[in-house]
Motif scaffolding. Sequence first.
Motif, PDB file in Angstrom:
ATOM      1  N   ARG B 235       7.756   9.248   1.744  1.00  0.00           N
ATOM      2  CA  ARG B 235       7.542   8.328   0.640  1.00  0.00           C
ATOM      3  C   ARG B 235       8.767   7.452   0.417  1.00  0.00           C
ATOM      4  O   ARG B 235       9.904   7.931   0.493  1.00  0.00           O
ATOM      5  CB  ARG B 235       7.285   9.157  -0.633  1.00  0.00           C
ATOM      6  N   ILE B 236       8.515   6.171   0.153  1.00  0.00           N
ATOM      7  CA  ILE B 236       9.590   5.267  -0.253  1.00  0.00           C
ATOM      8  C   ILE B 236       9.443   5.085  -1.761  1.00  0.00           C
ATOM      9  O   ILE B 236       8.335   4.830  -2.248  1.00  0.00           O
ATOM     10  CB  ILE B 236       9.475   3.905   0.465  1.00  0.00           C
ATOM     11  N   GLU B 237      10.551   5.221  -2.483  1.00  0.00           N
ATOM     12  CA  GLU B 237      10.481   5.140  -3.946  1.00  0.00           C
ATOM     13  C   GLU B 237      11.025   3.806  -4.456  1.00  0.00           C
ATOM     14  O   GLU B 237      11.849   3.167  -3.795  1.00  0.00           O
ATOM     15  CB  GLU B 237      11.269   6.301  -4.559  1.00  0.00           C
ATOM     16  N   HIS B 238      10.582   3.431  -5.659  1.00  0.00           N
ATOM     17  CA  HIS B 238      11.068   2.179  -6.240  1.00  0.00           C
ATOM     18  C   HIS B 238      11.323   2.369  -7.729  1.00  0.00           C
ATOM     19  O   HIS B 238      10.884   3.358  -8.332  1.00  0.00           O
ATOM     20  CB  HIS B 238      10.061   1.046  -6.005  1.00  0.00           C
ATOM     21  N   ASN B 239      12.018   1.403  -8.326  1.00  0.00           N
ATOM     22  CA  ASN B 239      12.291   1.477  -9.766  1.00  0.00           C
ATOM     23  C   ASN B 239      11.334   0.559 -10.537  1.00  0.00           C
ATOM     24  O   ASN B 239      10.441  -0.065  -9.932  1.00  0.00           O
ATOM     25  CB  ASN B 239      13.760   1.142 -10.058  1.00  0.00           C
ATOM     26  N   THR B 240      11.549   0.473 -11.846  1.00  0.00           N
ATOM     27  CA  THR B 240      10.602  -0.295 -12.669  1.00  0.00           C
ATOM     28  C   THR B 240      10.699  -1.795 -12.425  1.00  0.00           C
ATOM     29  O   THR B 240       9.786  -2.545 -12.752  1.00  0.00           O
ATOM     30  CB  THR B 240      10.840  -0.021 -14.173  1.00  0.00           C
ATOM     31  N   SER B 241      11.821  -2.235 -11.832  1.00  0.00           N
ATOM     32  CA  SER B 241      11.902  -3.668 -11.529  1.00  0.00           C
ATOM     33  C   SER B 241      11.296  -3.979 -10.163  1.00  0.00           C
ATOM     34  O   SER B 241      11.353  -5.117  -9.696  1.00  0.00           O
ATOM     35  CB  SER B 241      13.353  -4.143 -11.614  1.00  0.00           C
ATOM     36  N   LEU B 277       4.050   2.804   4.177  1.00  0.00           N
ATOM     37  CA  LEU B 277       3.887   1.848   3.076  1.00  0.00           C
ATOM     38  C   LEU B 277       2.653   2.209   2.247  1.00  0.00           C
ATOM     39  O   LEU B 277       2.669   2.144   1.017  1.00  0.00           O
ATOM     40  CB  LEU B 277       3.764   0.416   3.620  1.00  0.00           C
ATOM     41  N   LEU B 278       1.591   2.604   2.924  1.00  0.00           N
ATOM     42  CA  LEU B 278       0.362   2.966   2.214  1.00  0.00           C
ATOM     43  C   LEU B 278       0.541   4.274   1.441  1.00  0.00           C
ATOM     44  O   LEU B 278       0.072   4.412   0.313  1.00  0.00           O
ATOM     45  CB  LEU B 278      -0.808   3.082   3.208  1.00  0.00           C
ATOM     46  N   PHE B 285       2.465  -0.481  -7.456  1.00  0.00           N
ATOM     47  CA  PHE B 285       1.951  -1.009  -6.180  1.00  0.00           C
ATOM     48  C   PHE B 285       0.770  -0.141  -5.743  1.00  0.00           C
ATOM     49  O   PHE B 285       0.914   0.743  -4.892  1.00  0.00           O
ATOM     50  CB  PHE B 285       3.058  -1.004  -5.125  1.00  0.00           C
ATOM     51  N   LYS B 286      -0.367  -0.412  -6.345  1.00  0.00           N
ATOM     52  CA  LYS B 286      -1.516   0.481  -6.164  1.00  0.00           C
ATOM     53  C   LYS B 286      -2.069   0.495  -4.739  1.00  0.00           C
ATOM     54  O   LYS B 286      -2.649   1.480  -4.295  1.00  0.00           O
ATOM     55  CB  LYS B 286      -2.626   0.095  -7.146  1.00  0.00           C
ATOM     56  N   ASP B 287      -1.911  -0.608  -4.006  1.00  0.00           N
ATOM     57  CA  ASP B 287      -2.439  -0.675  -2.640  1.00  0.00           C
ATOM     58  C   ASP B 287      -1.379  -0.333  -1.596  1.00  0.00           C
ATOM     59  O   ASP B 287      -1.569  -0.578  -0.411  1.00  0.00           O
ATOM     60  CB  ASP B 287      -2.989  -2.079  -2.352  1.00  0.00           C
ATOM     61  N   GLY B 288      -0.274   0.201  -2.058  1.00  0.00           N
ATOM     62  CA  GLY B 288       0.813   0.502  -1.130  1.00  0.00           C
ATOM     63  C   GLY B 288       1.919  -0.506  -1.296  1.00  0.00           C
ATOM     64  O   GLY B 288       1.716  -1.592  -1.853  1.00  0.00           O
ATOM     65  N   ASP B 478       7.192  -8.985  -0.889  1.00  0.00           N
ATOM     66  CA  ASP B 478       7.076  -8.464  -2.257  1.00  0.00           C
ATOM     67  C   ASP B 478       8.350  -7.801  -2.776  1.00  0.00           C
ATOM     68  O   ASP B 478       8.602  -7.814  -3.975  1.00  0.00           O
ATOM     69  CB  ASP B 478       5.940  -7.427  -2.334  1.00  0.00           C
ATOM     70  N   ILE B 479       9.098  -7.151  -1.884  1.00  0.00           N
ATOM     71  CA  ILE B 479      10.235  -6.339  -2.324  1.00  0.00           C
ATOM     72  C   ILE B 479      11.471  -6.748  -1.524  1.00  0.00           C
ATOM     73  O   ILE B 479      11.560  -6.466  -0.320  1.00  0.00           O
ATOM     74  CB  ILE B 479       9.939  -4.829  -2.111  1.00  0.00           C
ATOM     75  N   PRO B 480      12.427  -7.424  -2.169  1.00  0.00           N
ATOM     76  CA  PRO B 480      13.529  -8.029  -1.407  1.00  0.00           C
ATOM     77  C   PRO B 480      14.431  -7.025  -0.677  1.00  0.00           C
ATOM     78  O   PRO B 480      15.046  -7.394   0.319  1.00  0.00           O
ATOM     79  CB  PRO B 480      14.324  -8.797  -2.480  1.00  0.00           C
TER      80      PRO B 480
END
Lengths: 209, 522
Positions: B235-241, B277-278, B285-288, B478-480
């Motif tokens: 899994r790749i994680e992300h923050n609220t931004s 990614l999925l 990011f509901k679709d991945g 989408d994600i820089p």
Amino acid sequence: MRVISIAQESPEVSGCDEDSGVVRKVNLPLARREFLKGSGLLFGSLATGTLLAGLAPSSAWALELKKLSTAEGQTLMAMGRTLYPHEKLPDAVYALLAKDLDGAAAGSADTAKMLRDGIAWLNKSAGGDFAKANAKKREEIVRGMEGTAFFGTVRGQCITSLYDNDMAYAVFGYPGSAWEKGGYITRGFQDLKWLPTPSLEASPKPFLG
Amino acid sequence: MAKFDFSDDSVVLIIGSGAGGGTLANELCQKGIKVVVLEAGALQSQATFINDEWKSFSQLAWLDKRSTSGSWRVAKDFAGLPAWICKTVGGTTTHWAGASLRFQEHEFRTKSVYGEVKGANLLDWPITLKDLEPYYAKAEYKMGVTRTNGIPGLPGNNNFKVLHAGATKLGYKEVHTGNMAINSQPRDGRGRCMQLGFCFQGCKSGAKWSTLYTEIPKAEATGNFEIRPSSHVTRIEHNTSGKVTGVVYFDKDGKERRQKARIVCVAGNSIETPRLLLLSASNMFKDGLANSSGQVGRNYMRHMTGSVYAAFKNPVHMYRGTTMAGIVRDEAAHNPSRGFVGGYELETLSLGVPFMAAFLNPGGWGSEFSWWMDHYTNLAGMWLVGEDMPREGNRVTLNTDAKDQWGNYIPNVHFDDHDNDIAMRNHAFTQGERIYQAAGAIKTFRTPPYPSTHNMGTSRMSARPQDGVVNKWGQTHDIPNLFISDGSQFTTGGAENPTLTIVTLAIRQADYIAQQMTERAI
């Protein structure tokens, strides 16, 4: 199943992972009769004067089955020879197919039943003994079973059992790993003489230091 | 080797150590950037490579559960094995054959050149050959590609002699031992090719370029590099931004870990990359991840492939020597008068007896099959590889009916041959057979495609965010701070073996990442 190699393992080989380059003798299976506890036994000998007989330290081979009977093993060997008929491959190779399928049967009651049912069908279709039917009849029977799980299992097993062993390598003229011998850079990688030699532009000379 | 803390969020984290990931890691480390590579596979070496086809396959191949669907023959012959790629340090650069060809100019703008092709999702790359030329040059130098940088071609083996004799008799002009990332003479601390004949099984002599013993040790020497083998990212994680913050993975002991990062680069080859990614879908990011275009996993390409084997009266011993050092390039151009768009290459190929039995005619049996095996020493072989059409429906998805050993949905690979692929394959089969007939073949055989070794396109590059997943630098639209660094980026596939272009893009991407980091843009 116990298979005792009758080829001499060289001590250099057994001591490390790296192959020493010693040319191995052809590895024939040999079960020791006195230990026999299995359900069946397949045995035979290599025809004298053949390539393999010259490579093997002894022409006799024997192989113990854990689950299947001798007759069932022989039927599977005959099916292997029907699927992949090679005059030059000795029965000892087809016995490896029976050994591997027997191993699968010993590991799973479902597989054992599927194999036994298939074997029974082969024999019934041949009017008694599939292994004794002529080649044409055997092929006809096997063709009629295409698409069944039994056919798929036996045919699939043939690919590794029949073609990935040192007897098959010797018969088909495939030496396997060449690393131990320094590759083919000085051993005939471009020794083909019956076609014109490509230009040096297309195929430069090998770098030999 | 350096050792970075799990909480060190200054590192660039790269998933995968093959042509894309391994190269990117070294390039970044050379610039003084700290890199952690997570590699799903175990560490092997030239000493541990096994020159035995099945044993090597068990050692190097990616054998985690996968499923297939679609009308391609691989789904029937190898239902659980859509691709023959690797899970090991060095990735598929341990297995690749070394063919290193630049894309042709028109192959970066196929939509413009080929026009509308029904049922194909063609798109021009957002970059041109001219953009890539300086990076191709760097890649060729790095990899030591023959017939570039003054490096002589490899000596042709017997299999090449047959190809050459037939092809030149047929009138083909560009026939030689190829542009190979295999040393024809000692270079870069590695010896010259010993003509072992086991290029696919990990080159024991190290003459063939692999990140395992080139990029990776060079990266290690900088002190900026840490690689963790047997580490499978789930899994790749992300923050609220909406920026990625790191990954979760299972380490060599099966323990779940979290590694923080400033930037994440995914280079897991074109099945695992979109799968990850999925799998990383979230509330935001509901679709991945990076999937606002809906293109993640789509446009899966695997090259038009096939093989021709031919039997001759006299021995060939095709297994001796470099597997793929032989090429005919005359069919590579775009020439629609042949009945299809795009082109293909014809390259020498050989298999040992065990794999010949498995791949010559999967499912085949009987005396006809045995005949071919009986003639093994007298066989010559070639591989056909050409551009296939990207299609939206050809895609990697999550198969929710099955899970892998980590409890995650396995990838399903769906592929339907496009009519253009079929027309090209038939043309290539015919020309391949004609080559061998011209050399005196007594019999020829059309071998169907092997499991895919060239996997591309599942996170394609596009100028507009709605058309693809990444921009011209491999940075997701989408994600820089999320990058794709493998063949998944390919907008279209070209006719050429993809590794050189993957390495080229990785070198270029490293320049961009370094610049963006310096500018504090990411």
